[in-house]
Design an enzyme around this catalytic site. Structure first.
Site, mmCIF file in Angstrom:
data_model
loop_
_atom_site.group_PDB
_atom_site.id
_atom_site.type_symbol
_atom_site.label_atom_id
_atom_site.label_comp_id
_atom_site.label_asym_id
_atom_site.label_seq_id
_atom_site.Cartn_x
_atom_site.Cartn_y
_atom_site.Cartn_z
ATOM 1 N N LYS A 160 17.246 -4.191 41.153
ATOM 2 C CA LYS A 160 16.054 -5.966 41.446
ATOM 3 C C LYS A 160 16.937 -6.158 42.221
ATOM 4 C CE LYS A 160 15.279 -6.482 36.480
ATOM 5 N NZ LYS A 160 16.994 -5.547 36.203
ATOM 6 N N ARG A 244 -1.209 8.309 42.943
ATOM 7 C CA ARG A 244 -0.625 9.172 44.253
ATOM 8 C C ARG A 244 -1.566 7.789 45.235
ATOM 9 N NH1 ARG A 244 1.732 14.686 45.514
ATOM 10 N NH2 ARG A 244 1.720 13.825 47.640
#
Length: 308
Positions: A160, A244
């Site tokens: 992160k 997707r």
């Protein structure tokens, strides 16, 4: 319940204290509502919220001015004995001696500001809404990317902070690293910030603590930002099927509000900073009414119908 002291409000808005009340540090306000005491000064006390700041301007002052000193003291005494956190006189108007007297009598601070009444009211309501808002803390990173507040979540070590540093290098701004304080300032808005002690600092494993503001300049950081999108990072799982197309919008709940959410798998070779940038731009497009996945789906269905 959260609260803010009169002393903090005085410092924030540079208010002048007129009664010499000694314990302004101990007087707390827990309501974001404020009140202009028109009816109360006329003697009607029903439905009077005693937990609110009281603000008077030119209209209330003109009304009190037409009363005799005796009647003015009586009205103010009847009003102040109800008890409320403080009285603020706007526009830098003169304060009646009777008001100072009853303020000291009931130990209620009388304050004064040079600001216009309506502008001061809107400013103090906005300040109180922020200070008194419900809040929580989350382990993550908050960055501003193309005007969108992106909250990046994920388990420790997933990357992160590295993504945030890359985004800062690409011209975006860091709000908080490691610990994000989130406040619900309205029924539609979440605002994130960093705890004072770690503000503008970021931790990179192998390097240590970095001061982003000193390294990249004041334009690389921001104090607060609305949370518009949540991105959850997770290590790539070959057995998991990832979305997707993006036809179905996902959301996550923070303090009772639903925020758009994306789950992004992390694997070697993926440029996650670019992915976060694209996610921010795509989220803005969706808010403007355009969804690329749905547009493609409609185009495909249209071609199928033509063939049929």
């Amino acid at each position: 319940m959260f609260s803010v002291t009169i002393k903090e409000i005085m410092e924030e808005f540079q208010l002048e204290e007129l009664t010499g009340t000694p314990d302004c540090d101990n007087v707390e306000i827990s309501s974001a509502d404020v009140n202009r005491p028109g009816l109360q000064l006329a003697g009607y006390m029903e439905y009077f919220g005693t937990d609110r700041m009281q603000i008077i301007g030119k209209g209330e002052t003109a009304y009190l001015m037409q009363l005799t000193e005796e009647e003015r003291y009586k009205r103010l005494d009847n009003f102040f004995k109800c008890g409320f956190p403080c009285m603020v006189v706007a526009r830098g108007l003169g304060v009646f001696p009777e008001m100072i007297e009853v303020g000291r009598k009931y130990n209620i601070p009388v304050l004064r500001t040079d600001d216009v009444t309506s502008r001061f009211m809107s400013g103090v309501i906005r300040y109180l809404n922020l200070q008194l808002a419900p809040r929580t803390s989350m382990h993550g990173v908050l960055v501003e990317v193309y005007g969108e507040g992106i909250l990046i979540l994920g388990e420790s070590g997933v990357g992160k902070s590295e993504i945030a540093l890359e985004l800062v290098k690409r011209g975006h701004r860091l709000v908080a690293d490691d610990n994000v304080e989130i406040r619900k300032v309205s029924d539609k808005t979440l605002v994130g910030t960093a705890p004072d002690i770690i503000r503008h600092f970021i931790e990179i494993r192998g390097i240590g603590i970095l001061d982003v503001k000193n390294l990249y300049g004041v334009g690389s950081v921001k104090m607060t930002e609305n949370i518009n999108l949540v991105i959850k990072l997770e290590h790539w799982n070959d057995k998991k099927i990832y979305d997707r197309l993006g036809l179905e919008d996902e959301f996550t709940d923070i303090l009772g509000l639903t925020v758009p959410c994306l789950n992004i798998p992390v694997s070697p070779g993926r440029n996650l900073a670019i992915i976060v940038e694209v996610a921010a731009m795509n989220n803005r497009q969706k808010k403007m009414g355009y969804n690329a996945a749905k547009a493609l789906s409609e185009r495909v269905l249209g071609n199928i119908n033509k063939d049929i």
